[in-house]
Design an enzyme around this catalytic site. Structure first.
Site, PDB file in Angstrom:
ATOM      1  N   ARG A  21       0.827  -1.561  -0.222  1.00 19.83           N
ATOM      2  CA  ARG A  21       0.399  -0.433  -0.453  1.00 19.83           C
ATOM      3  C   ARG A  21       0.419   1.326  -0.059  1.00 19.83           C
ATOM      4  NH1 ARG A  21      -3.339  -1.650   5.203  1.00 19.83           N
ATOM      5  NH2 ARG A  21      -3.051  -4.076   4.922  1.00 19.83           N
ATOM      6  N   CYS A  22       2.293   1.058   0.720  1.00 19.56           N
ATOM      7  CA  CYS A  22       2.627   2.539   0.487  1.00 19.56           C
ATOM      8  C   CYS A  22       3.752   2.182  -1.232  1.00 19.56           C
ATOM      9  CB  CYS A  22       4.444   1.882   1.149  1.00 19.56           C
ATOM     10  SG  CYS A  22       5.418   3.010   1.482  1.00 19.56           S
ATOM     11  N   GLY A  23       3.605   3.626  -1.453  1.00 18.92           N
ATOM     12  CA  GLY A  23       3.958   3.871  -2.915  1.00 18.92           C
ATOM     13  C   GLY A  23       5.701   3.825  -2.657  1.00 18.92           C
TER      14      GLY A  23
END
Length: 113
Positions: free
Chosen positions: A9-11
């Site tokens: 979920r982390c860019g």
């Protein structure tokens, strides 16, 4: 072998993973939210990073602010907080042999791997 502690979920974590894929080097993905590290695994990661436990904590996370911010915690208590709430662990972590870095800056990841 290279390992990446990854949060999908982390860019920044996704960018680092893509960078590793494009490097054509062999690596292992550790989805640490699904399989959180144990206290001893976190302690080993901290040694490889050369970090104190608080340096690995995402201190702007809601869980940290609501439950831990402003409290006097020992290193072991901070490690336990990350074990119980792996979302608090800074990401991505790239591990190679006996060293590790936070892989948010790809300019640092490239020479590391």
């Amino acid at each position: 072998m290279i390992q990446i502690y990854h949060n999908q979920r982390c860019g920044k974590s996704r960018n680092c993973l893509l960078f590793l894929e494009e490097s054509k080097k062999e690596f292992e993905i550790i989805n640490y939210l699904n399989t959180p590290p144990t206290a001893s695994e976190l302690t080993e990661l901290l040694k490889k990073l050369k970090f104190s436990p608080i340096e690995l904590v995402r201190q702007k996370e809601k869980i940290w602010i609501e439950n831990y911010k402003g409290k006097t915690l020992t290193d072991n208590q901070i490690i336990q907080a990350m074990v119980q709430n792996p979302i608090l662990i800074e990401r991505p972590i790239v591990v190679k042999d006996d060293q590790a870095i936070i892989g948010r800056d790809l300019d640092l990841v490239n020479p590391f791997i």
